[in-house]
Write an enzyme that holds these catalytic residues in place. Structure first.
Site, short mmCIF file in Angstrom:
data_model
loop_
_atom_site.label_atom_id
_atom_site.label_comp_id
_atom_site.label_asym_id
_atom_site.label_seq_id
_atom_site.Cartn_x
_atom_site.Cartn_y
_atom_site.Cartn_z
CD GLN A 109 3.89 -2.69 6.52
OE1 GLN A 109 4.09 -3.71 5.82
NE2 GLN A 109 2.72 -1.94 6.21
CG ASN A 159 -3.28 -9.49 3.07
OD1 ASN A 159 -2.28 -9.60 2.57
ND2 ASN A 159 -4.26 -8.66 2.69
N GLY A 160 -5.48 -11.21 1.53
CA GLY A 160 -5.60 -11.95 0.16
C GLY A 160 -6.67 -11.83 -0.64
CG ASP A 161 -7.37 -12.63 -4.06
OD1 ASP A 161 -6.75 -11.58 -4.40
OD2 ASP A 161 -7.19 -13.74 -4.51
N GLY A 208 -6.55 -4.70 1.75
CA GLY A 208 -5.66 -3.85 1.15
C GLY A 208 -6.24 -3.13 -0.05
NE ARG A 209 -4.03 -6.37 -4.41
CZ ARG A 209 -4.27 -7.37 -5.14
NH1 ARG A 209 -4.13 -7.21 -6.49
NH2 ARG A 209 -4.58 -8.61 -4.69
CG MET A 225 -1.85 -1.24 1.20
SD MET A 225 -3.09 -1.05 -0.21
CE MET A 225 -4.38 -0.27 0.63
CB CYS A 244 7.25 -5.55 0.22
SG CYS A 244 7.18 -4.40 -1.34
CE LYS A 276 0.02 -7.80 4.47
NZ LYS A 276 0.69 -8.09 3.13
#
Length: 288
Positions: free
Chosen positions: A54, A187-189, A211-212, A1, A85, A124
């Site tokens: 972070q 986390n994810g989708d 997130g996204r 992000m 990342c 993370k």
């Protein structure tokens, strides 16, 4: 992000019910050198608490030093280490997800940061480097052993970047591991209330990270929480409501960043707002 979760974005996410806000991630060496642009990223406001700063890096000593500075100057509620990342300029230099190729160093960094501060430290990461190397169950145990107090797992490998579908089966395996006692955040989708519910019910995670899916649409947090509480789907905000939200967002962006940067920074958000509106392409181009 990176370049997304700045103060005005966080303000809107908090307004719509996000429970935990994260700073943009910051390079440990830049923190140690007090680079102005980096230090500005880490400023937060009292209404944002609980707030997470972070950090990332590839050197244990520098990461520990950066964590001390963050604790002293910014007083976050949590310090989070980014081991996930995947972008080349980070992972390719041995930081972020690059540390999935050097697990002993990852664990040493985690322990060094934990030992350096009194603030709770979380981490993370991803499932592994690629489909042939996904040691997340072992990594989770090792991070827990050195004092990491919660772990967020993105259900992809570094090689996948953000392609394909996130694989939650290994996240669930970590959560089911009887040796794991710290909270596991999935986390994810997570781009809909239904997927959020599945994450809790099927994989039993302690929390989810969005997130996204929140870029340009911060009301997703309100929709998810309402669905989890009632089983009822909230409709998308009307176009008039979205315009009102975007106006407030723009004002906050300018308040925090000034002009022209506060306006320019909204372009990323405008690219995702007003989704599904017919014949909107030319207007969107004007917005951008």
């Amino acid at each position: 992000m990176e370049d997304v979760s700045e103060a005005s974005f966080r303000y809107m996410c908090k307004k719509f019910g996000a429970d935990l806000l994260y700073s943009e991630f910051a390079a440990s060496d830049a923190i140690v050198r007090s680079v102005n642009q980096t230090m500005r990223k880490l400023k937060s406001y009292e209404y944002e608490r609980p707030f997470v700063v972070q950090i990332f890096g590839k050197n244990s000593e520098t990461m520990a030093q950066a964590a001390k500075i963050v604790e002293s100057e910014f007083k976050p509620d949590i310090i989070d280490i980014n081991f996930g990342c995947p972008v080349k300029k980070i992972a390719g230099k041995g930081a972020g997800a690059g540390l999935l190729q050097n697990i002993p160093l990852m664990i040493d960094i985690a322990q060094s940061v934990v030992n350096a501060v009194h603030t709770p430290v979380t981490a993370k990461t991803r499932l592994g480097w690629d489909s042939n190397n996904m040691p997340i169950v072992s990594i989770a145990e090792q991070l827990q052993d050195v004092g990491i107090q919660a772990l967020t797992i993105h259900g992809r490998t570094r090689a996948q970047m953000y392609t394909g579908e996130a694989d939650w089966s290994l996240i669930g395996e970590v959560k089911r591991n009887p040796n794991i006692h710290i909270p596991i955040i999935g986390n994810g989708d997570i781009d809909s209330p239904q997927k959020a519910k599945e994450a809790f019910e099927k994989y039993n995670v302690d929390a989810i990270m969005v997130g996204r899916a929140s870029i340009g649409t911060p009301w997703i947090f309100k929709q998810i929480k309402h669905y989890l509480a009632t089983g009822e789907m909230l409709p998308e905000p009307s176009i008039h409501e979205q315009v009102s939200i975007v106006k407030e967002w723009m004002a906050k962006s300018v308040e925090f960043m000034g002009t022209p940067m506060g306006v320019i920074h909204m372009r990323r958000q405008f690219a995702r707002t007003f989704k599904g509106l017919e014949n909107f392409r030319e207007t969107r181009i004007k917005l951008l």
